[in-house]
Scaffold this motif. Structure first.
Motif, PDB file in Angstrom:
ATOM      1  N   ALA A   1       0.848  -1.195   0.000  1.00  0.00           N
ATOM      2  CA  ALA A   1       0.000   0.000   0.000  1.00  0.00           C
ATOM      3  C   ALA A   1       0.880   1.241   0.000  1.00  0.00           C
ATOM      4  O   ALA A   1       1.082   1.903   1.020  1.00  0.00           O
ATOM      5  N   PHE A   2       1.440   1.530  -1.170  1.00  0.00           N
ATOM      6  CA  PHE A   2       2.357   2.645  -1.399  1.00  0.00           C
ATOM      7  C   PHE A   2       1.784   3.579  -2.453  1.00  0.00           C
ATOM      8  O   PHE A   2       0.939   3.184  -3.263  1.00  0.00           O
ATOM      9  N   HIS A   3       2.286   4.791  -2.468  1.00  0.00           N
ATOM     10  CA  HIS A   3       2.206   5.601  -3.684  1.00  0.00           C
ATOM     11  C   HIS A   3       2.935   4.806  -4.763  1.00  0.00           C
ATOM     12  O   HIS A   3       4.015   4.247  -4.509  1.00  0.00           O
ATOM     13  N   PRO A   4       2.390   4.710  -5.984  1.00  0.00           N
ATOM     14  CA  PRO A   4       3.011   3.827  -6.985  1.00  0.00           C
ATOM     15  C   PRO A   4       4.459   4.149  -7.315  1.00  0.00           C
ATOM     16  O   PRO A   4       5.266   3.232  -7.511  1.00  0.00           O
ATOM     17  N   LEU A   5       4.822   5.432  -7.340  1.00  0.00           N
ATOM     18  CA  LEU A   5       6.213   5.777  -7.635  1.00  0.00           C
ATOM     19  C   LEU A   5       7.115   5.388  -6.466  1.00  0.00           C
ATOM     20  O   LEU A   5       8.248   4.923  -6.678  1.00  0.00           O
ATOM     21  N   ASP A   6       6.626   5.561  -5.257  1.00  0.00           N
ATOM     22  CA  ASP A   6       7.362   5.128  -4.071  1.00  0.00           C
ATOM     23  C   ASP A   6       7.626   3.620  -4.138  1.00  0.00           C
ATOM     24  O   ASP A   6       8.760   3.149  -3.947  1.00  0.00           O
ATOM     25  N   GLY A   7       6.584   2.851  -4.415  1.00  0.00           N
ATOM     26  CA  GLY A   7       6.743   1.410  -4.499  1.00  0.00           C
ATOM     27  C   GLY A   7       7.726   0.982  -5.571  1.00  0.00           C
ATOM     28  O   GLY A   7       8.540   0.074  -5.364  1.00  0.00           O
ATOM     29  N   PHE A   8       7.654   1.638  -6.729  1.00  0.00           N
ATOM     30  CA  PHE A   8       8.575   1.281  -7.809  1.00  0.00           C
ATOM     31  C   PHE A   8      10.016   1.634  -7.447  1.00  0.00           C
ATOM     32  O   PHE A   8      10.938   0.847  -7.708  1.00  0.00           O
ATOM     33  N   LEU A   9      10.222   2.795  -6.853  1.00  0.00           N
ATOM     34  CA  LEU A   9      11.584   3.200  -6.492  1.00  0.00           C
ATOM     35  C   LEU A   9      12.221   2.204  -5.527  1.00  0.00           C
ATOM     36  O   LEU A   9      13.410   1.892  -5.627  1.00  0.00           O
ATOM     37  N   GLN A  10      11.420   1.664  -4.605  1.00  0.00           N
ATOM     38  CA  GLN A  10      11.964   0.704  -3.660  1.00  0.00           C
ATOM     39  C   GLN A  10      12.148  -0.683  -4.283  1.00  0.00           C
ATOM     40  O   GLN A  10      12.842  -1.527  -3.703  1.00  0.00           O
ATOM     41  N   SER A  11      11.550  -0.907  -5.435  1.00  0.00           N
ATOM     42  CA  SER A  11      11.775  -2.175  -6.143  1.00  0.00           C
ATOM     43  C   SER A  11      12.864  -2.040  -7.208  1.00  0.00           C
ATOM     44  O   SER A  11      13.328  -3.049  -7.741  1.00  0.00           O
ATOM     45  N   LEU A  12      13.260  -0.817  -7.504  1.00  0.00           N
ATOM     46  CA  LEU A  12      14.213  -0.569  -8.589  1.00  0.00           C
ATOM     47  C   LEU A  12      15.525  -1.345  -8.446  1.00  0.00           C
ATOM     48  O   LEU A  12      16.055  -1.843  -9.450  1.00  0.00           O
ATOM     49  N   PRO A  13      16.094  -1.488  -7.242  1.00  0.00           N
ATOM     50  CA  PRO A  13      17.348  -2.248  -7.130  1.00  0.00           C
ATOM     51  C   PRO A  13      17.241  -3.691  -7.623  1.00  0.00           C
ATOM     52  O   PRO A  13      18.230  -4.243  -8.117  1.00  0.00           O
ATOM     53  N   TYR A  14      16.064  -4.307  -7.510  1.00  0.00           N
ATOM     54  CA  TYR A  14      15.903  -5.677  -8.002  1.00  0.00           C
ATOM     55  C   TYR A  14      16.045  -5.729  -9.523  1.00  0.00           C
ATOM     56  O   TYR A  14      16.542  -6.709 -10.071  1.00  0.00           O
ATOM     57  N   HIS A  15      15.576  -4.694 -10.174  1.00  0.00           N
ATOM     58  CA  HIS A  15      15.732  -4.613 -11.629  1.00  0.00           C
ATOM     59  C   HIS A  15      17.166  -4.217 -11.991  1.00  0.00           C
ATOM     60  O   HIS A  15      17.756  -4.755 -12.928  1.00  0.00           O
ATOM     61  N   LEU A  16      17.716  -3.277 -11.255  1.00  0.00           N
ATOM     62  CA  LEU A  16      19.034  -2.747 -11.569  1.00  0.00           C
ATOM     63  C   LEU A  16      20.121  -3.816 -11.477  1.00  0.00           C
ATOM     64  O   LEU A  16      21.067  -3.823 -12.277  1.00  0.00           O
ATOM     65  N   TYR A  17      19.980  -4.718 -10.518  1.00  0.00           N
ATOM     66  CA  TYR A  17      21.024  -5.718 -10.276  1.00  0.00           C
ATOM     67  C   TYR A  17      21.389  -6.478 -11.547  1.00  0.00           C
ATOM     68  O   TYR A  17      22.567  -6.671 -11.852  1.00  0.00           O
ATOM     69  N   ILE A  18      20.398  -6.915 -12.303  1.00  0.00           N
ATOM     70  CA  ILE A  18      20.672  -7.779 -13.452  1.00  0.00           C
ATOM     71  C   ILE A  18      21.210  -7.007 -14.657  1.00  0.00           C
ATOM     72  O   ILE A  18      21.633  -7.614 -15.641  1.00  0.00           O
ATOM     73  N   PHE A  19      21.187  -5.682 -14.590  1.00  0.00           N
ATOM     74  CA  PHE A  19      21.843  -4.889 -15.627  1.00  0.00           C
ATOM     75  C   PHE A  19      23.344  -4.782 -15.355  1.00  0.00           C
ATOM     76  O   PHE A  19      24.117  -4.472 -16.257  1.00  0.00           O
ATOM     77  N   ILE A  20      23.729  -5.029 -14.122  1.00  0.00           N
ATOM     78  CA  ILE A  20      25.130  -4.863 -13.711  1.00  0.00           C
ATOM     79  C   ILE A  20      25.836  -6.210 -13.540  1.00  0.00           C
ATOM     80  O   ILE A  20      26.990  -6.358 -13.946  1.00  0.00           O
ATOM     81  N   PHE A  21      25.123  -7.184 -12.958  1.00  0.00           N
ATOM     82  CA  PHE A  21      25.752  -8.450 -12.601  1.00  0.00           C
ATOM     83  C   PHE A  21      25.057  -9.620 -13.293  1.00  0.00           C
ATOM     84  O   PHE A  21      23.835  -9.600 -13.471  1.00  0.00           O
TER      85      PHE A  21
END
Length: 265
Positions: free
Chosen positions: A166-186
């Motif tokens: 139960a987040f503001h949608p942008l808040d929720g996405f920002l906190q999930s962003l590292p899960y997406h970012l990881y596979i672009f780097i490693f």
């Protein structure tokens, strides 16, 4: 996600989309990914939070004076509104994955080498995302971002499993962003990534359920429900996702009230 999309293309989408619209079309892939991410995101929320609420959540928590009127309904309403928007933003990341821009792979070495590789990359994934989420979460408490984004989540001063998304949608996405970012780097195995991504959802629900049952030996290390309960109570402590490491480094660690003898939230 390419594994899921390939399967659903054969099972469903090839029968739905026009025959002239090939499965390699970028627009078709994005639409499919958005549909899948929205449906699975909502289902994961309803099922995981529902199971937690029925079997683990102590309903006496609802008697707390800080629980809002109809809070569970409000939590579900906010999450149900936000998840499809978060899914749209997540689908962009998944689309880049399907188009080959990440370091996901399907290779698993045989024998002990493969086993240790899975263990090490899982630890690396958790360590990387835990560090990133700590700082993103802490930044979201800056007055500029807090009032515009994160305050919506902190209206739940005492949380239930339904508050987990139960987040503001942008808040929720920002906190999930590292899960997406990881596979672009490693590099990471794509099946391993899907499993870990699913487990993240379960963990997110669990830290909002008010259940403080962590083995004593892990209490100084694991950032569980007791820590996150105090985060909602005191606002500027215990920002971590999985571990207490970054709160200790950043000077924001607080030993949870719920670990005090005789206190259960």
């Amino acid at each position: 996600m390419d594994v899921i999309i390939d399967y659903l293309d054969d099972a469903v989408f090839n029968k739905v989309y026009p025959s002239t619209w090939g499965s390699s079309s970028g627009l078709r892939q994005f639409i499919s990914l958005y549909i899948v991410t929205t449906i699975f995101g909502l289902l994961a929320y309803y099922v995981t939070a529902g199971i937690n609420y029925m079997f683990f959540f102590d309903i006496r928590i609802l008697e707390n004076r800080l629980i809002l009127k109809d809070q569970i309904k409000l939590e579900i309403k906010m999450a149900s509104f936000s998840l499809p928007i978060m899914a749209f933003l997540s689908a962009i990341c998944f689309w880049l994955e399907v188009r080959g821009f990440t370091q996901l792979h399907s290779h698993i070495a045989s024998g002990s080498a493969g086993f240790f590789s899975i263990i090490l990359t899982s630890i690396a994934f958790l360590a990387f995302t835990d560090a990133c989420i700590y700082w993103i979460h802490r930044c979201l408490h800056h007055p500029f971002f807090y009032t515009r984004l994160h305050k919506d989540h902190h209206k739940w001063k005492v949380t239930t499993p339904w508050a987990s998304h139960a987040f503001h949608p942008l808040d929720g996405f920002l906190q999930s962003l590292p899960y997406h970012l990881y596979i672009f780097i490693f590099p990471m195995n794509k099946f391993q990534y899907l499993i870990l991504f699913g487990l993240v959802n379960i963990w997110t629900v669990s830290i909002h359920d008010g259940l403080y049952k962590v083995p004593d030996v892990l209490k100084p290390v694991i950032n569980g429900s007791a820590h996150h309960t105090d985060h909602h109570k005191y606002f500027r402590v215990n920002y971590g996702q999985y571990f207490t490491l970054w709160d200790r480094i950043g000077g924001t660690f607080k030993n949870p009230d719920g670990f005090q003898e005789g206190k259960q939230g």
